[in-house]
Design an enzyme around this catalytic site. Sequence first.
Site, PDB file in Angstrom:
ATOM      1  N   ASN A   7       0.876  -1.167   0.000  1.00 40.64           N
ATOM      2  CA  ASN A   7       0.000   0.000   0.000  1.00 40.64           C
ATOM      3  C   ASN A   7       0.912   1.215   0.000  1.00 40.64           C
ATOM      4  OD1 ASN A   7      -1.855   1.994   0.399  1.00 40.64           O
ATOM      5  ND2 ASN A   7      -2.461   1.368   2.477  1.00 40.64           N
ATOM      6  N   LYS A   9       0.168   4.244  -0.466  1.00 35.74           N
ATOM      7  CA  LYS A   9      -0.473   5.470   0.053  1.00 35.74           C
ATOM      8  C   LYS A   9      -0.134   6.646  -0.875  1.00 35.74           C
ATOM      9  CE  LYS A   9      -0.376   3.312   4.540  1.00 35.74           C
ATOM     10  NZ  LYS A   9      -0.329   3.428   5.999  1.00 35.74           N
ATOM     11  N   HIS A  92      -9.730   0.969   4.538  1.00 35.68           N
ATOM     12  CA  HIS A  92      -8.477   1.264   5.241  1.00 35.68           C
ATOM     13  C   HIS A  92      -8.734   2.281   6.353  1.00 35.68           C
ATOM     14  CE1 HIS A  92      -4.442   2.654   6.126  1.00 35.68           C
ATOM     15  NE2 HIS A  92      -4.036   1.508   5.616  1.00 35.68           N
ATOM     16  N   GLU A  94      -7.124   4.720   7.420  1.00 36.98           N
ATOM     17  CA  GLU A  94      -6.903   6.136   7.086  1.00 36.98           C
ATOM     18  C   GLU A  94      -8.117   6.715   6.365  1.00 36.98           C
ATOM     19  OE1 GLU A  94      -3.051   5.661   5.224  1.00 36.98           O
ATOM     20  OE2 GLU A  94      -2.271   5.096   7.191  1.00 36.98           O
ATOM     21  N   GLU A 162      -5.752  -5.046  10.284  1.00 35.27           N
ATOM     22  CA  GLU A 162      -4.737  -4.042  10.580  1.00 35.27           C
ATOM     23  C   GLU A 162      -5.104  -3.306  11.860  1.00 35.27           C
ATOM     24  OE1 GLU A 162      -2.572  -2.695   6.777  1.00 35.27           O
ATOM     25  OE2 GLU A 162      -4.447  -1.603   6.859  1.00 35.27           O
ATOM     26  N   GLY A 168       1.859   2.272  10.659  1.00 34.00           N
ATOM     27  CA  GLY A 168       2.806   3.379  10.504  1.00 34.00           C
ATOM     28  C   GLY A 168       3.471   3.806  11.799  1.00 34.00           C
ATOM     29  N   SER A 198       2.901  -2.130  10.386  1.00 36.33           N
ATOM     30  CA  SER A 198       4.350  -2.188  10.622  1.00 36.33           C
ATOM     31  C   SER A 198       4.955  -3.553  10.311  1.00 36.33           C
ATOM     32  CB  SER A 198       4.688  -1.743  12.051  1.00 36.33           C
ATOM     33  OG  SER A 198       4.251  -0.410  12.254  1.00 36.33           O
TER      34      SER A 198
HETATM   35  P1  PGA Z   1       2.460   0.272   7.631  1.00 34.57           P
HETATM   36  O1  PGA Z   1       1.045   0.495   6.908  1.00 34.57           O
HETATM   37  O2  PGA Z   1       3.026  -0.998   7.102  1.00 34.57           O
HETATM   38  O3  PGA Z   1       3.276   1.480   7.275  1.00 34.57           O
HETATM   39  O4  PGA Z   1       2.172   0.189   9.107  1.00 34.57           O
HETATM   40  C1  PGA Z   1       0.183  -0.567   6.672  1.00 34.57           C
HETATM   41  C2  PGA Z   1      -1.103  -0.067   6.052  1.00 34.57           C
HETATM   42  O5  PGA Z   1      -1.538   1.033   6.375  1.00 34.57           O
HETATM   43  O6  PGA Z   1      -1.719  -0.764   5.215  1.00 34.57           O
END
Ligand code: PGA
Length: 237
Positions: A7, A9, A92, A94, A162, A168, A198
């Site tokens: 991803n 982003k 997601h 976010e 997640e 993140g 992560s």
């Molecule tokens: P990350 O993000 O690996 O940076 O924690 C995962 C995601 O948001 O899908």
Amino acid sequence: MKIIAANWKMNKTNKEAKAFFVEFEKLRRKTNNQIIFCAPFTTLSTVAKLGKELNFAAGAQNFHPAKNGAFTGEISLSMVLETGARVVLVGHSERRTLFRETDEFINEKIQVALTAGFKVIFCIGETLAEREQGKTNAVLKKQITKGLKDVVSYNNLIIAYEPVWAIGTGLTATNAQIKETHAYIKTLIDVPLLYGGSANEKNCEEIFAIPNVDGALVGGASLVAEKFAVMVNHGRK
Ligand code: PGA
């Protein structure tokens, strides 16, 4: 076989994406893992085209469920289709938090995308407060029930668990937490289940070895070819 989805982003221009794949292809080894890159809209055609040559799928990080119309700034599924992408991310955290996407809207998006023949990566996860209050299973069950309301076939569905507090942040859920939560989710629905939050080149082998972990959804570590190549080479002896 694992499903390993990047991803990206809001990262990478076309130039940066092309440079990434030059490096990535030098390091990637042949495996039977399924690899998906969820790229920004502006690079999606580039990524989808490269994916045909290099054997990975391209996915959109977002879309609007309406066919077309007065939705300034939005992208429809037929537009995504035109780029060559055949996968979409939905739910997601976010998008739930920063863009106020509700379970109802997520449900509409999932139904429309599955009907249009897309593979859907449906993200679910609890916040830290919810986990600390012992509400994790209830939150996940609600997200799944509402998100998949009236969905008749799970054929093209992948779920990504997640934990919001692990995205993140560098805080990965413990192996015990992943094991317990994935086992719980599998009692609710039997579809491929990815872990996200992560996940990186250092912890992926441990995470992939946990029962009911069918792959990973990777943010930060997917931006660096050297790191993501280690992850997708999983299983290669
Ligand atoms: P990350 O993000 O690996 O940076 O924690 C995962 C995601 O948001 O899908």
